[in-house]
Design an enzyme around this catalytic site. Structure first.
Site: not given
Ligand code: RUB
Length: 318
Positions: A130, A199
């Site tokens: 991701c 998340d």
């Molecule tokens: C995004 C996702 C990321 C976390 C952490 O999912 O799973 O790994 O949100 O991101 P989506 P961060 O694209 O469905 O929102 O470290 O930027 O908080």
């Protein structure tokens, strides 16, 4: 009469729901900024109406996506700082708290990056899943420390957020190999460290992150490849302290298969969970701005930061 919600708040809520704004930390930032806009532009003439407006705005923002706890945590933080007996005092305190929250968010990510970078060595190959700004903060710090890294980036179906990660890494000069998700196990032997974001993190140390994270973690353990989670403490889910589980968002099936192809295939059910749960036993470390923790010990950090505070972010103070 319904409290007036500012157009900008409604549009931020739409952007979060449609994933125009996405990723847990970025969602928290957008939500805090939106509450600040609501406070700054409120026409409320009495304190009660002002509070009602802010709570309604928070509810609208909250109801966009259910899994990233950074969203309710951000809303709770900002609303928690709304104090005073006049509209002016309420406005000032809300704006100040939102601004404070935003700078804390930046500082936390930076501090986390410094902690996570310590786990990376010069010459390491990382694997990502991701797109996580917390993960990228660790990479940025390692690069700034003079370490050379290369990356194997999983594309991350169905939304391909791996492309965003690949683009950022290339902008930083990191050699990138993009692979389909299914190829991950084949490449794990070449990887020194798997890095993912989160998340939400539950009280037992389970990590809730983009769908596919748990399978990657199991494969990494099988291969003996360290698996690290980069997550600011705003990702800790206080309600899980009292036994709540984290809701996994189910998204539109059209993200998985377009309607024509689906019709051609025939009568099928399509499921599109956006996140999954990785049990703590597959996670080597959770890296936060407060240091790194074995997943089983984050419960202590969670108690310290959130107590037993599990109320909805827009609830009246008790
Ligand atoms: C995004 C996702 C990321 C976390 C952490 O999912 O799973 O790994 O949100 O991101 P989506 P961060 O694209 O469905 O929102 O470290 O930027 O908080």
């Amino acid at each position: 009469m319904e409290p007036a919600i500012h157009d900008d708040v409604a549009s931020v809520a739409d952007d979060i729901a449609s994933m125009e704004v996405r990723g847990a930390a970025t969602i928290a930032r957008a939500a805090a900024e939106a509450l600040r806009t609501q406070a700054q532009s409120s026409d409320a003439t009495d304190p009660q109406a002002f509070r009602a407006e802010l709570r309604a705005a928070a509810r609208t923002l909250h109801d966009t996506r259910p899994t990233a706890v950074s969203l309710p945590n951000a809303l709770r933080y900002v609303l928690g700082g709304m104090t005073g007996g006049t509209v002016e005092a309420l406005r000032d305190s809300t704006v100040e708290t939102a601004t404070d929250f935003l700078s804390r968010l930046d500082r936390a990510q930076d501090a986390l990056g410094a902690v996570g970078a310590n786990r990376l060595r010069d010459g390491d190959t990382i694997m990502t899943h991701c797109h996580s700004t917390d993960v990228l903060a660790c990479v940025r710090h390692a690069l700034d420390d003079g370490k050379a890294l290369s990356a194997i980036v999983k594309e991350t179906r169905p939304r391909n957020q791996g492309h965003i990660t690949a683009k950022q890494l290339r902008e930083w000069g990191v050699p990138v190999t993009l692979i389909v998700d299914n190829a991950a196990r084949r490449y794990l032997n070449d990887v020194d460290q798997v890095l993912v974001g989160a998340d939400s993190i539950a009280a037992d140390g389970s990590v809730i992150n983009k769908i596919g994270t748990s399978g990657l973690a199991v494969n990494a353990r099988d291969r003996g490849t360290p698996f690290m989670v980069a997550a600011q403490t705003i990702k800790l889910h206080p309600a899980t302290l009292t036994g709540h589980t984290v809701e996994i968002e189910m998204r539109d099936e059209a993200e998985v298969v377009d309607p024509e192809t689906r019709a051609e295939i025939g009568d099928i059910t399509v499921e599109n969970p956006a996140f999954d749960v990785t049990p703590p036993r597959y996670v080597d470390a959770i890296v936060t701005e407060r240091g790194q923790f074995p997943p089983e010990s984050v419960v202590w950090l969670m108690r310290e930061l959130y107590g037993e505070g599990t109320r909805e972010p827009w609830a009246e103070p008790v």
